[in-house]
Write a protein that holds these residues in place. Structure first.
Motif, mmCIF file in Angstrom:
data_model
loop_
_atom_site.group_PDB
_atom_site.id
_atom_site.type_symbol
_atom_site.label_atom_id
_atom_site.label_comp_id
_atom_site.label_asym_id
_atom_site.label_seq_id
_atom_site.Cartn_x
_atom_site.Cartn_y
_atom_site.Cartn_z
ATOM 1 N N PHE A 92 0.835 -1.204 0.000
ATOM 2 C CA PHE A 92 0.000 0.000 0.000
ATOM 3 C C PHE A 92 0.867 1.250 0.000
ATOM 4 O O PHE A 92 0.605 2.203 -0.748
ATOM 5 N N LEU A 93 1.912 1.267 0.833
ATOM 6 C CA LEU A 93 2.798 2.431 0.893
ATOM 7 C C LEU A 93 3.556 2.624 -0.416
ATOM 8 O O LEU A 93 3.730 3.760 -0.874
ATOM 9 N N ILE A 94 4.003 1.539 -1.020
ATOM 10 C CA ILE A 94 4.703 1.638 -2.312
ATOM 11 C C ILE A 94 3.759 2.171 -3.390
ATOM 12 O O ILE A 94 4.121 3.065 -4.160
ATOM 13 N N ALA A 95 2.536 1.641 -3.425
ATOM 14 C CA ALA A 95 1.558 2.119 -4.409
ATOM 15 C C ALA A 95 1.206 3.581 -4.150
ATOM 16 O O ALA A 95 1.044 4.367 -5.086
ATOM 17 N N GLY A 96 1.108 3.971 -2.872
ATOM 18 C CA GLY A 96 0.818 5.370 -2.536
ATOM 19 C C GLY A 96 1.936 6.305 -2.977
ATOM 20 O O GLY A 96 1.678 7.382 -3.508
ATOM 21 N N LEU A 97 3.184 5.887 -2.786
ATOM 22 C CA LEU A 97 4.320 6.697 -3.229
ATOM 23 C C LEU A 97 4.328 6.832 -4.756
ATOM 24 O O LEU A 97 4.497 7.921 -5.285
ATOM 25 N N ALA A 98 4.118 5.706 -5.443
ATOM 26 C CA ALA A 98 4.083 5.740 -6.911
ATOM 27 C C ALA A 98 2.949 6.637 -7.405
ATOM 28 O O ALA A 98 3.124 7.435 -8.335
ATOM 29 N N GLY A 99 1.783 6.537 -6.778
ATOM 30 C CA GLY A 99 0.654 7.381 -7.162
ATOM 31 C C GLY A 99 0.924 8.850 -6.908
ATOM 32 O O GLY A 99 0.548 9.715 -7.702
ATOM 33 N N SER A 100 1.594 9.144 -5.790
ATOM 34 C CA SER A 100 1.930 10.535 -5.475
ATOM 35 C C SER A 100 2.905 11.116 -6.492
ATOM 36 O O SER A 100 2.738 12.254 -6.950
ATOM 37 N N LEU A 101 3.911 10.339 -6.868
ATOM 38 C CA LEU A 101 4.871 10.808 -7.864
ATOM 39 C C LEU A 101 4.199 11.017 -9.221
ATOM 40 O O LEU A 101 4.498 11.982 -9.926
ATOM 41 N N LYS A 102 3.281 10.118 -9.560
ATOM 42 C CA LYS A 102 2.536 10.267 -10.815
ATOM 43 C C LYS A 102 1.698 11.545 -10.793
ATOM 44 O O LYS A 102 1.670 12.303 -11.767
ATOM 45 N N LEU A 107 0.530 17.020 -12.534
ATOM 46 C CA LEU A 107 0.260 18.423 -12.209
ATOM 47 C C LEU A 107 1.339 19.333 -12.779
ATOM 48 O O LEU A 107 1.047 20.439 -13.252
ATOM 49 N N THR A 108 2.587 18.875 -12.755
ATOM 50 C CA THR A 108 3.671 19.647 -13.352
ATOM 51 C C THR A 108 3.468 19.798 -14.854
ATOM 52 O O THR A 108 3.683 20.880 -15.417
ATOM 53 N N THR A 109 3.026 18.740 -15.505
ATOM 54 C CA THR A 109 2.737 18.810 -16.936
ATOM 55 C C THR A 109 1.633 19.824 -17.211
ATOM 56 O O THR A 109 1.717 20.603 -18.172
ATOM 57 N N CYS A 110 0.600 19.839 -16.374
ATOM 58 C CA CYS A 110 -0.471 20.836 -16.536
ATOM 59 C C CYS A 110 0.075 22.248 -16.381
ATOM 60 O O CYS A 110 -0.314 23.152 -17.119
ATOM 61 N N GLN A 111 0.975 22.434 -15.411
ATOM 62 C CA GLN A 111 1.576 23.754 -15.233
ATOM 63 C C GLN A 111 2.362 24.166 -16.474
ATOM 64 O O GLN A 111 2.294 25.324 -16.900
ATOM 65 N N LYS A 112 3.111 23.231 -17.050
ATOM 66 C CA LYS A 112 3.891 23.527 -18.260
ATOM 67 C C LYS A 112 2.969 23.928 -19.415
ATOM 68 O O LYS A 112 3.276 24.839 -20.180
ATOM 69 N N ILE A 113 1.857 23.223 -19.547
ATOM 70 C CA ILE A 113 0.926 23.495 -20.641
ATOM 71 C C ILE A 113 0.349 24.907 -20.518
ATOM 72 O O ILE A 113 0.185 25.611 -21.510
ATOM 73 N N HIS A 114 0.034 25.328 -19.288
ATOM 74 C CA HIS A 114 -0.642 26.607 -19.071
ATOM 75 C C HIS A 114 0.290 27.804 -19.001
ATOM 76 O O HIS A 114 -0.171 28.933 -19.057
ATOM 77 N N PHE A 131 -3.400 17.101 -1.948
ATOM 78 C CA PHE A 131 -4.374 17.115 -0.864
ATOM 79 C C PHE A 131 -5.776 16.804 -1.391
ATOM 80 O O PHE A 131 -6.506 15.994 -0.817
ATOM 81 N N THR A 132 -6.129 17.432 -2.499
ATOM 82 C CA THR A 132 -7.443 17.197 -3.100
ATOM 83 C C THR A 132 -7.607 15.745 -3.507
ATOM 84 O O THR A 132 -8.649 15.129 -3.264
ATOM 85 N N GLU A 133 -6.578 15.182 -4.130
ATOM 86 C CA GLU A 133 -6.652 13.776 -4.529
ATOM 87 C C GLU A 133 -6.771 12.869 -3.302
ATOM 88 O O GLU A 133 -7.522 11.886 -3.319
ATOM 89 N N GLY A 134 -6.056 13.191 -2.237
ATOM 90 C CA GLY A 134 -6.137 12.392 -1.020
ATOM 91 C C GLY A 134 -7.528 12.416 -0.405
ATOM 92 O O GLY A 134 -8.077 11.374 -0.034
ATOM 93 N N VAL A 135 -8.110 13.615 -0.295
ATOM 94 C CA VAL A 135 -9.457 13.741 0.267
ATOM 95 C C VAL A 135 -10.466 12.992 -0.605
ATOM 96 O O VAL A 135 -11.353 12.294 -0.102
ATOM 97 N N THR A 136 -10.315 13.105 -1.917
ATOM 98 C CA THR A 136 -11.210 12.406 -2.845
ATOM 99 C C THR A 136 -11.122 10.900 -2.638
ATOM 100 O O THR A 136 -12.143 10.200 -2.616
ATOM 101 N N ASN A 137 -9.926 10.372 -2.465
ATOM 102 C CA ASN A 137 -9.763 8.939 -2.261
ATOM 103 C C ASN A 137 -10.288 8.482 -0.911
ATOM 104 O O ASN A 137 -10.844 7.385 -0.791
ATOM 105 N N ILE A 138 -10.137 9.310 0.104
ATOM 106 C CA ILE A 138 -10.703 8.969 1.417
ATOM 107 C C ILE A 138 -12.222 8.889 1.313
ATOM 108 O O ILE A 138 -12.844 7.927 1.783
ATOM 109 N N LEU A 139 -12.832 9.885 0.666
ATOM 110 C CA LEU A 139 -14.295 9.872 0.506
ATOM 111 C C LEU A 139 -14.750 8.684 -0.344
ATOM 112 O O LEU A 139 -15.761 8.048 -0.043
ATOM 113 N N SER A 152 -2.641 11.106 -17.083
ATOM 114 C CA SER A 152 -1.768 11.716 -18.076
ATOM 115 C C SER A 152 -2.386 11.642 -19.470
ATOM 116 O O SER A 152 -2.176 12.531 -20.290
ATOM 117 N N GLY A 153 -3.160 10.601 -19.731
ATOM 118 C CA GLY A 153 -3.850 10.503 -21.017
ATOM 119 C C GLY A 153 -4.836 11.635 -21.208
ATOM 120 O O GLY A 153 -4.949 12.210 -22.300
#
Length: 166
Positions: A92-102, A107-114, A131-139, A152-153
């Motif tokens: 779970f922690l490994i998947a959470g870290l991978a998801g956070s990096l993704k 989000l960085t790609t979105c910043q570059k685009i804008h 934070f928003t993604e975390g709250v969404t997943n908790i809910l 990314s797609g």
């Protein structure tokens, strides 16, 4: 395409509905402009439902039940149970870290685009997104839903279709 078991033959009306849906999505994304280009999937779904109705693929009971359903309702999980298995903590922690990096990468790609003058990630913005993604997943977990994440797609699709907001 109407295959109900591995040995079944393809169902011609189902293939026609799939073809109409796909062709409308392709046509609206290639030749559409403005709002049409932004809503290609929705337009394709509506065209698919209309084709299914015309070809007798939707029973009348489906349509009558669709009309009687409420516009909004909360999910009612049938089997709601909390549990914790310590064996799953490390994966779970490994998947959470991978998801956070993704998510940070997306989000960085979105910043570059804008921002044409982009030089480095805005980590405050990335933090709010995480934070928003975390709250969404908790809910989603509390209500028995599926986990949510950035895509990314979809970011690439936004760039290609110029469906961007600031």
């Amino acid at each position: 395409i109407g295959l109900r078991n591995p040995s079944a033959a393809a169902d011609l009306p189902s293939i026609a509905v799939a073809a109409v849906t796909l062709l409308v999505i392709i046509a609206t994304s290639v030749w559409g402009n403005g709002a049409v280009k932004l809503f290609t999937a929705v337009i394709g779904i509506v065209a698919g439902y209309l084709a299914a109705m015309l070809l007798g693929q939707l029973p009348l009971t489906f349509l009558s039940s669709l009309i009687t359903l409420p516009l909004f309702t909360l999910p009612r999980p049938a089997l709601f149970e909390w549990s914790f298995d310590p064996v799953l903590l490390l994966p779970f922690l490994i998947a959470g870290l991978a998801g956070s990096l993704k998510t940070i990468g997306n989000l960085t790609t979105c910043q570059k685009i804008h921002d044409a003058g982009w030089t480095r990630p805005d980590m405050k913005n990335c933090g709010r997104g995480m934070f928003t993604e975390g709250v969404t997943n908790i809910l989603a977990g509390v209500f028995g839903g599926l986990g949510q994440s950035t895509s990314s797609g979809n970011i690439g699709l936004s760039l290609a279709s110029a469906a961007l907001s600031v």
